[in-house]
Design a protein around this motif. Structure first.
Motif, mmCIF file in Angstrom:
data_model
loop_
_atom_site.group_PDB
_atom_site.id
_atom_site.type_symbol
_atom_site.label_atom_id
_atom_site.label_comp_id
_atom_site.label_asym_id
_atom_site.label_seq_id
_atom_site.Cartn_x
_atom_site.Cartn_y
_atom_site.Cartn_z
ATOM 1 N N TYR A 14 46.295 -13.998 -47.305
ATOM 2 C CA TYR A 14 47.488 -13.468 -46.654
ATOM 3 C C TYR A 14 48.712 -13.970 -47.399
ATOM 4 O O TYR A 14 48.748 -15.103 -47.872
ATOM 5 C CB TYR A 14 47.549 -13.919 -45.193
ATOM 6 C CG TYR A 14 46.346 -13.500 -44.394
ATOM 7 C CD1 TYR A 14 45.164 -14.254 -44.427
ATOM 8 C CD2 TYR A 14 46.360 -12.344 -43.632
ATOM 9 C CE1 TYR A 14 44.053 -13.862 -43.718
ATOM 10 C CE2 TYR A 14 45.253 -11.947 -42.917
ATOM 11 C CZ TYR A 14 44.099 -12.707 -42.967
ATOM 12 O OH TYR A 14 43.002 -12.314 -42.265
ATOM 13 N N ARG A 71 48.162 -17.875 -47.812
ATOM 14 C CA ARG A 71 47.209 -18.532 -46.958
ATOM 15 C C ARG A 71 45.856 -17.878 -47.133
ATOM 16 O O ARG A 71 45.747 -16.662 -47.160
ATOM 17 C CB ARG A 71 47.617 -18.475 -45.497
ATOM 18 C CG ARG A 71 46.797 -19.455 -44.647
ATOM 19 C CD ARG A 71 46.471 -18.905 -43.308
ATOM 20 N NE ARG A 71 45.747 -19.898 -42.509
ATOM 21 C CZ ARG A 71 44.505 -19.701 -42.061
ATOM 22 N NH1 ARG A 71 43.865 -18.585 -42.324
ATOM 23 N NH2 ARG A 71 43.923 -20.632 -41.345
ATOM 24 N N LEU A 72 44.820 -18.700 -47.257
ATOM 25 C CA LEU A 72 43.478 -18.178 -47.393
ATOM 26 C C LEU A 72 42.867 -17.974 -46.023
ATOM 27 O O LEU A 72 43.285 -18.593 -45.042
ATOM 28 C CB LEU A 72 42.618 -19.128 -48.219
ATOM 29 C CG LEU A 72 43.177 -19.500 -49.587
ATOM 30 C CD1 LEU A 72 42.220 -20.441 -50.297
ATOM 31 C CD2 LEU A 72 43.422 -18.261 -50.436
ATOM 32 N N GLY A 129 39.301 -19.660 -41.586
ATOM 33 C CA GLY A 129 39.073 -20.002 -40.200
ATOM 34 C C GLY A 129 40.067 -21.017 -39.706
ATOM 35 O O GLY A 129 41.264 -20.802 -39.835
ATOM 36 N N GLN A 155 40.769 -23.839 -40.918
ATOM 37 C CA GLN A 155 41.425 -24.568 -41.987
ATOM 38 C C GLN A 155 42.254 -23.597 -42.820
ATOM 39 O O GLN A 155 42.390 -22.434 -42.504
ATOM 40 C CB GLN A 155 40.380 -25.268 -42.874
ATOM 41 C CG GLN A 155 39.506 -26.219 -42.113
ATOM 42 C CD GLN A 155 40.305 -27.319 -41.445
ATOM 43 O OE1 GLN A 155 41.194 -27.902 -42.038
ATOM 44 N NE2 GLN A 155 40.006 -27.595 -40.187
ATOM 45 N N GLY A 156 42.796 -24.101 -43.869
ATOM 46 C CA GLY A 156 43.586 -23.209 -44.717
ATOM 47 C C GLY A 156 45.031 -23.231 -44.296
ATOM 48 O O GLY A 156 45.388 -22.794 -43.218
ATOM 49 N N ASN A 157 45.869 -23.753 -45.147
ATOM 50 C CA ASN A 157 47.276 -23.912 -44.810
ATOM 51 C C ASN A 157 48.135 -22.930 -45.596
ATOM 52 O O ASN A 157 47.683 -22.335 -46.561
ATOM 53 C CB ASN A 157 47.720 -25.328 -45.152
ATOM 54 C CG ASN A 157 46.826 -26.354 -44.547
ATOM 55 O OD1 ASN A 157 46.599 -26.347 -43.350
ATOM 56 N ND2 ASN A 157 46.270 -27.222 -45.375
ATOM 57 N N LEU A 158 49.347 -22.826 -45.178
ATOM 58 C CA LEU A 158 50.322 -22.068 -45.950
ATOM 59 C C LEU A 158 50.656 -22.853 -47.216
ATOM 60 O O LEU A 158 51.045 -24.004 -47.147
ATOM 61 C CB LEU A 158 51.594 -21.842 -45.144
ATOM 62 C CG LEU A 158 51.592 -20.707 -44.133
ATOM 63 C CD1 LEU A 158 52.899 -20.698 -43.369
ATOM 64 C CD2 LEU A 158 51.389 -19.377 -44.823
#
Lengths: 116, 116
Positions: free
Chosen positions: B33, B95-96, B99, B101-104
């Motif tokens: 995203y 952002r990936l 789920g 996790q995954g941060n901007l």
């Protein structure tokens, strides 16, 4: 008013002081974040709380201590900081850590911290 | 590794000029995203747009438009007929889809100054 309120807006503290930054949201969000914004650097994620549980700590020095007593409030306790810790500290929230990709974040206005 | 590059550190234009802010991202994931945020002098980050990697359709919102090109890994932002109120720092972020996790991941930002 962005929906995420941070206090104080400005803070000057000595290296031996103890202070706390406060963040409050009443958007019904379940996840809250602390970001650090230094001059000429990308925004750095410090901590992530999801449903009041810390789920991420990105190698932040122990002189920064977060606290999330409930889903609406987030604190960042500061002690024995260094001048290089001077920065804008931004709080953000989202519907959930899982859904932040879909909904993005809502950011506060930040606390401008100066360590002298 | 994931990365967002905003090569333009500062841009200065005169009111009513069109201006394009560049954003190039790096990721090996197929689902991700992209975001643009505006940070006015007051400090808070204001969400402007989110695009997912499966939707390459360009978007226009008033004077704002976004050009998403997967072939060049770019997500550029154009302001048409710029106004003084557009003066701010603009951040592109990635952002990936991980789920919970995954941060901007933010770029360093582009400071736009619109002069009367």
């Amino acid at each position: 008013e962005t929906g995420v309120t941070q206090t104080p807006r400005h803070l000057v503290m000595g290296m031996t002081n103890k202070k706390s930054l406060k963040c409050e949201q009443h958007l019904g969000h379940n996840a809250m974040y602390w970001y650090k914004q230094s001059a000429k650097k990308p925004l750095e994620l410090m901590f992530v709380y999801s449903l009041e549980e810390r789920v991420e700590n990105n190698s932040v020095p122990s002189r920064f201590s977060p606290e999330c007593p409930n889903s609406s409030h987030l604190f960042l306790h500061l002690h024995t900081l260094q001048p290089e810790d001077s920065a804008l500290y931004l709080c953000a929230s989202s519907h959930s850590a899982r859904d932040r990709a879909n909904y993005g974040y809502t950011f506060g206005s930040g606390t401008r911290l100066t360590v002298v | 590794a994931q990365k967002v590059t905003q090569a333009q550190t500062e841009i200065s234009v005169v009111e009513k000029e069109d201006v394009t802010l560049d954003c190039v991202y790096e990721t090996r994931d197929t689902t991700y995203y992209l975001f643009w945020y505006k940070q006015p002098p007051s400090g808070e980050l204001v969400f402007l747009i989110r695009r997912n990697s499966f939707d390459e359709q360009n978007e226009i919102s008033g004077r704002y438009s976004w050009n998403f090109q997967k072939s060049t890994s770019s997500f550029n932002f154009t302001i048409t007929a710029s106004q003084v109120v557009d003066s701010a720092v603009y951040f592109c972020a990635l952002r990936l889809n991980l789920g919970s996790q995954g941060n901007l991941i933010f770029g360093k930002g582009t400071k736009l100054s619109v002069k009367p």
